[in-house]
Design an enzyme around this catalytic site. Sequence first.
Site, short mmCIF file in Angstrom:
data_model
loop_
_atom_site.label_atom_id
_atom_site.label_comp_id
_atom_site.label_asym_id
_atom_site.label_seq_id
_atom_site.Cartn_x
_atom_site.Cartn_y
_atom_site.Cartn_z
N CYS A 108 -1.14 6.18 9.06
CA CYS A 108 -1.47 4.93 8.36
C CYS A 108 -2.59 5.25 7.38
CB CYS A 108 -1.85 3.84 9.35
SG CYS A 108 -3.20 4.29 10.47
N ARG A 143 0.84 -1.20 0.00
CA ARG A 143 0.00 0.00 0.00
C ARG A 143 0.87 1.25 0.00
NH1 ARG A 143 -4.46 0.14 4.49
NH2 ARG A 143 -5.16 1.88 3.17
#
Length: 211
Positions: A160, A101
């Site tokens: 995050c 990611r």
Amino acid sequence: LLDRLGTWGIDTQSQVVVYDDCGGGIAARCWWLLRWLGHDAVALLDGGLPAWESAGQPLTTEVPSPAPRLFTRRRHEGAVNAAALQQDSDALLVDARAAIRFRGEEEPIDPVAGHIPGAVNIPFDANLDEEGRFLPVASLKERFVTLLGDRDPHSVIHYCGSGVTACHNLLAMEHSGLRGSRIYVGSWSEWITDPVREIALGSSDSDSTST
């Protein structure tokens, strides 16, 4: 929020223990939230529910009805918004998401892939051993000291996808004695809402940066 915590029977004197069934990846956010509100008597159950069960500890399906208490906020600190992040040129930005990611190769949740320019990737699950428990303190400390170099822990800002698993890295640093890092609460999900903000792709910012 304060009323809800009070309804759960938590006041300024309560010892709180948080847990989940995924290595603390979710529970760490609750730990951080209480700390952010000034409640220091909060701990995370290492290994969570699986560790509790493997130790032969009891479980119940009974829903408790605690007596309401008054939860009082003592402080708000350790949180950073996007504006403050962009103004802090000395910050060491740490991305807790999986490497795939971070590099922008896969994005199962947000509409835009990539990472914030200048960030380094420290996936939160590498704080854990094969049983889902935190690594020994010495191993955690070595992991983050290597990252810090000669920087102070206060320079670190964690993020995050949505500000949840970033708290796991902050907890790991605190647990290893490296105290004072902060959380970009909005994290990637907020960062990408402003098209003016740059995004980066690949393992380093030199690979690709765009707006």
